[in-house]
Write an enzyme that holds these catalytic residues in place. Structure first.
Site, short mmCIF file in Angstrom:
data_model
loop_
_atom_site.label_atom_id
_atom_site.label_comp_id
_atom_site.label_asym_id
_atom_site.label_seq_id
_atom_site.Cartn_x
_atom_site.Cartn_y
_atom_site.Cartn_z
N THR A 185 53.59 122.69 81.38
CA THR A 185 53.98 122.83 79.98
C THR A 185 53.64 121.52 79.27
O THR A 185 53.46 120.49 79.94
CB THR A 185 55.48 123.09 79.83
OG1 THR A 185 56.17 121.95 80.37
CG2 THR A 185 55.92 124.33 80.58
N GLU A 330 55.43 129.76 80.65
CA GLU A 330 56.23 130.33 81.75
C GLU A 330 56.09 131.85 81.84
O GLU A 330 56.63 132.47 82.75
CB GLU A 330 57.72 129.98 81.54
CG GLU A 330 58.04 128.51 81.77
CD GLU A 330 57.90 127.65 80.51
OE1 GLU A 330 57.15 128.06 79.60
OE2 GLU A 330 58.53 126.58 80.44
N LYS A 438 70.86 123.70 61.10
CA LYS A 438 72.26 124.15 61.09
C LYS A 438 72.95 123.60 59.85
O LYS A 438 73.18 122.41 59.73
CB LYS A 438 72.99 123.68 62.35
CG LYS A 438 72.48 124.39 63.59
CD LYS A 438 73.49 124.33 64.72
CE LYS A 438 72.92 125.02 65.94
NZ LYS A 438 72.02 124.15 66.73
N TRP A 443 73.01 129.16 60.78
CA TRP A 443 71.62 128.85 61.09
C TRP A 443 70.70 129.22 59.94
O TRP A 443 70.84 130.30 59.35
CB TRP A 443 71.14 129.67 62.29
CG TRP A 443 71.69 129.21 63.60
CD1 TRP A 443 72.45 128.11 63.83
CD2 TRP A 443 71.51 129.87 64.85
NE1 TRP A 443 72.76 128.03 65.16
CE2 TRP A 443 72.20 129.09 65.80
CE3 TRP A 443 70.85 131.02 65.26
CZ2 TRP A 443 72.24 129.44 67.16
CZ3 TRP A 443 70.88 131.36 66.60
CH2 TRP A 443 71.57 130.58 67.53
P1 ADP Z 1 53.91 124.33 74.67
O1 ADP Z 1 53.99 124.40 73.16
O2 ADP Z 1 54.88 123.38 75.28
O3 ADP Z 1 52.53 124.24 75.20
P2 ADP Z 1 53.80 127.07 75.12
O4 ADP Z 1 52.36 126.99 74.84
O5 ADP Z 1 54.26 127.75 76.34
O6 ADP Z 1 54.44 125.69 75.19
O7 ADP Z 1 54.51 127.64 73.83
C1 ADP Z 1 55.50 128.61 73.87
C2 ADP Z 1 56.31 128.59 72.61
O8 ADP Z 1 55.48 128.74 71.46
C3 ADP Z 1 57.28 129.73 72.51
O9 ADP Z 1 58.44 129.47 73.23
C4 ADP Z 1 57.52 129.79 71.01
O10 ADP Z 1 58.46 128.84 70.58
C5 ADP Z 1 56.19 129.43 70.44
N1 ADP Z 1 55.47 130.65 70.05
C6 ADP Z 1 54.53 131.31 70.75
N2 ADP Z 1 54.08 132.36 70.06
C7 ADP Z 1 54.75 132.38 68.88
C8 ADP Z 1 54.75 133.23 67.73
N3 ADP Z 1 53.94 134.27 67.62
N4 ADP Z 1 55.62 132.94 66.74
C9 ADP Z 1 56.45 131.89 66.81
N5 ADP Z 1 56.48 131.05 67.85
C10 ADP Z 1 55.65 131.29 68.88
#
Ligand code: ADP
Length: 541
Positions: A185, A330, A438, A443
């Site tokens: 990640t 994940e 918040k 929220w």
């Molecule tokens: P990182 O940003 O650490 O590389 P990821 O690529 O796994 O992690 O990103 C996952 C996160 O991206 C999700 O948990 C969510 O917060 C955000 N995300 C992914 N797709 C969307 C979407 N369509 N709309 C809003 N948020 C999204």
């Protein structure tokens, strides 16, 4: 017990299938050198077998981690199959991470070899001294492009390895639960965590993500994954395209609007996938040149919320549908996709649009729920927001080398996202839990506030963050990048919220900036913005 064959689902079977059934289908790559390379699934399979032999000769054994630092291209695709197919684990590293993080990741993964595109030569030179477990480095190029001198120890040439190796290779059979792929990640907070996919999870994800209401992958499509092969397996495209026989177009390092447009038109690309910032670049390029698309019909967009205004522009001006998806590292990554059901097709356009703006329906295989902070499940009424939990055969249960740290809660993976789910099962992300604002104990969803700002024609990028307020704890602050040559005042933007959101949601102030910080996966970094504005004070405080 059932009496069907127990044949393990192995990644090597995908490239074998593509060779047999779609052997002449093309894989087109824009190379680091800038030229276009083309060959077929049959060629790819042959070279993957040669590379598998080369890996064996280097002493790479079952379960060993072999890293890549590479763009989307045919050699990277060969490694996806050669490494995993031979029983080792491909560890795709995001080259946009800070070098110190990369060294941490390579050491944590105990990588044995590192394959890299020449773009990353200097990065590898910097890293080599710090990567203790690496026995050798392979430049993904031909002999004539190899650096004359380099400080990299045991530096080899990719094409030399291929040339020296036979294409006679039997893909081994082993347990489908064996590890195939490792991806960390991005570690926006704390150290990156390793997500270790298996052959089984990868194949199930490739099957499920190909379905019509998922990516709708097929032999009639020409697909351009802009999502990088160095992060979350380019959303599984390197598996789902050969599985279905789609023509694959790989953009290499050239991800600007102009280069993408050229590739889309030249290769007859029908659909593509990537994060919103990429599609903004393409839109701006098409707008500047008054261009149209001849084959391009669909963009699968995810990684961050898709601004509704962008969705409308693509559809109305260019006839390109933006399909909203959601997932995470994940989750391999696919969780939800937003498509309409038969009974939605009779709805007026604006009601259909309101559905399509959500992150969508789960793909069969993934199960989801929303819970309150005490862990109790919340109703699916489309209004109540809760912490989003998921489970399924391609969802991680623990992190690499952290098997004892409990990740799951009652068998569910907490995504860190806050969402609503409507009675029909359409999920909408309102925020990442750490970005929620918040105010007075309630929220405020930052994504919704950003979408209102992004609907203004003068706004290029928008981020909404919570800033300290003595009475309400936090109030929303809008941070805006204007389009070049366009103007909008603070009051005009604040007034645009009237009637669109509850009045107490309206941002208290607007800050105009030249750019917003973007992370290694192309997303706007809100924690960085909060950092940059830590001394900011609201006008009323
Ligand atoms: P990182 O940003 O650490 O590389 P990821 O690529 O796994 O992690 O990103 C996952 C996160 O991206 C999700 O948990 C969510 O917060 C955000 N995300 C992914 N797709 C969307 C979407 N369509 N709309 C809003 N948020 C999204």
């Amino acid at each position: 017990m059932g009496q069907m064959m127990n044949q393990p689902m192995l990644i090597s079977s995908i490239i074998q299938h593509a060779d047999r059934h779609f052997g002449r289908k093309e894989i087109v790559s824009r190379r680091v050198e800038g030229d276009i390379h083309r060959y077929t699934y049959r060629d790819c399979h042959k070279r993957a077998r040669q590379m598998a032999n080369a890996l064996g000769n280097l002493g790479v054994a079952m379960g060993d981690r072999v890293a890549t630092l590479a763009w989307n291209g045919y050699r990277h695709l060969e490694l996806y199959y050669a490494i995993s197919g031979s029983g080792a684990v491909i560890h795709t590293i995001n080259p946009r991470l800070h070098p110190e993080q990369i060294a941490y990741i390579a050491n944590h993964a105990e990588d044995t070899y590192v394959f890299f595109d020449l773009t990353f030569l200097h990065l590898v030179e910097t890293l080599a001294a710090q990567c203790r477990s690496v026995k050798g480095y392979i430049a993904m190029t031909e002999r004539s492009n190899m650096p004359a001198v380099s400080t990299i120890p045991n530096l080899m040439c990719y094409e030399d390895l291929i040339e020296a190796s036979s294409d006679r290779y039997e893909w081994p059979t082993f347990d489908e639960n064996s590890a195939s792929t490792l991806c960390y990640t991005s570690g926006t907070t704390g150290n990156p965590k390793g997500v270790l996919y298996s052959h089984r999870s990868t194949i199930l994800h490739a099957y499920a993500s190909s379905m019509p209401d998922a990516l709708n992958m097929s032999g009639r499509e020409v697909v351009l994954p802009v999502v990088p092969m160095f992060h979350v397996n380019a959303w599984g495209f390197p598996y789902s395209a050969p599985l279905t026989g789609a023509k694959l177009v790989l953009p290499g390092p050239a991800l600007d609007g102009g280069s993408l447009y050229e590739l889309i038109e030249q290769e007859g690309v029908t659909f593509s996938a990537g994060v919103p910032t990429v599609w903004l670049g393409l839109l701006e390029h098409a707008g500047r040149g008054k261009l149209t698309f001849s084959s391009f019909r669909r963009i699968v967009i995810g990684g961050a919320a898709c601004p509704p205004a962008m969705m409308k522009t693509y559809r109305q001006q260019y006839g390109v549908e933006l399909v909203h998806t959601w997932g995470m590292t994940e989750m391999s990554p696919l969780g939800t996709v937003c498509t309409l059901q038969s009974h939605h097709l009779v709805l007026p356009q604006d009601e259909q649009q309101a559905i399509l703006e959500k992150q969508g329906h789960v793909v069969y295989g993934v199960d989801m729920k929303i819970v309150d902070d005490a862990g109790s499940e919340l109703p699916w009424d489309g209004t109540i927001r809760g912490n989003l939990y998921v489970r399924g055969p391609w969802v991680a249960k623990s992190y690499f080398k952290a098997e004892n740290g409990e990740v799951l809660q009652d068998g569910w993976f907490p995504t860190g996202d806050v969402a609503t789910i409507d009675p029909e099962g359409y999920m909408q992300i309102t925020d990442r839990s750490k970005d929620v604002i918040k105010s007075g104990g309630e929220w405020i969803g930052s994504i919704e506030l950003e979408n209102v700002a992004l609907a203004h024609p003068a706004v290029r990028l928008a981020a909404c963050i919570g800033v300290f307020h003595p009475k309400w704890d936090e109030r929303p602050l809008l941070v805006i990048v204007k389009k070049p040559g366009a103007d909008v005042s603070k009051d005009e933007l604040i007034n645009s919220y009237k009637g669109r959101v509850a009045s107490w949601w309206t941002p208290d102030d607007v800050v105009f900036v030249d750019s917003l910080p973007v992370g290694a996966t192309g997303k706007i970094l809100k924690n960085e913005i909060r950092n940059q504005l830590r001394d900011y004070k609201l006008p009323t405080t």
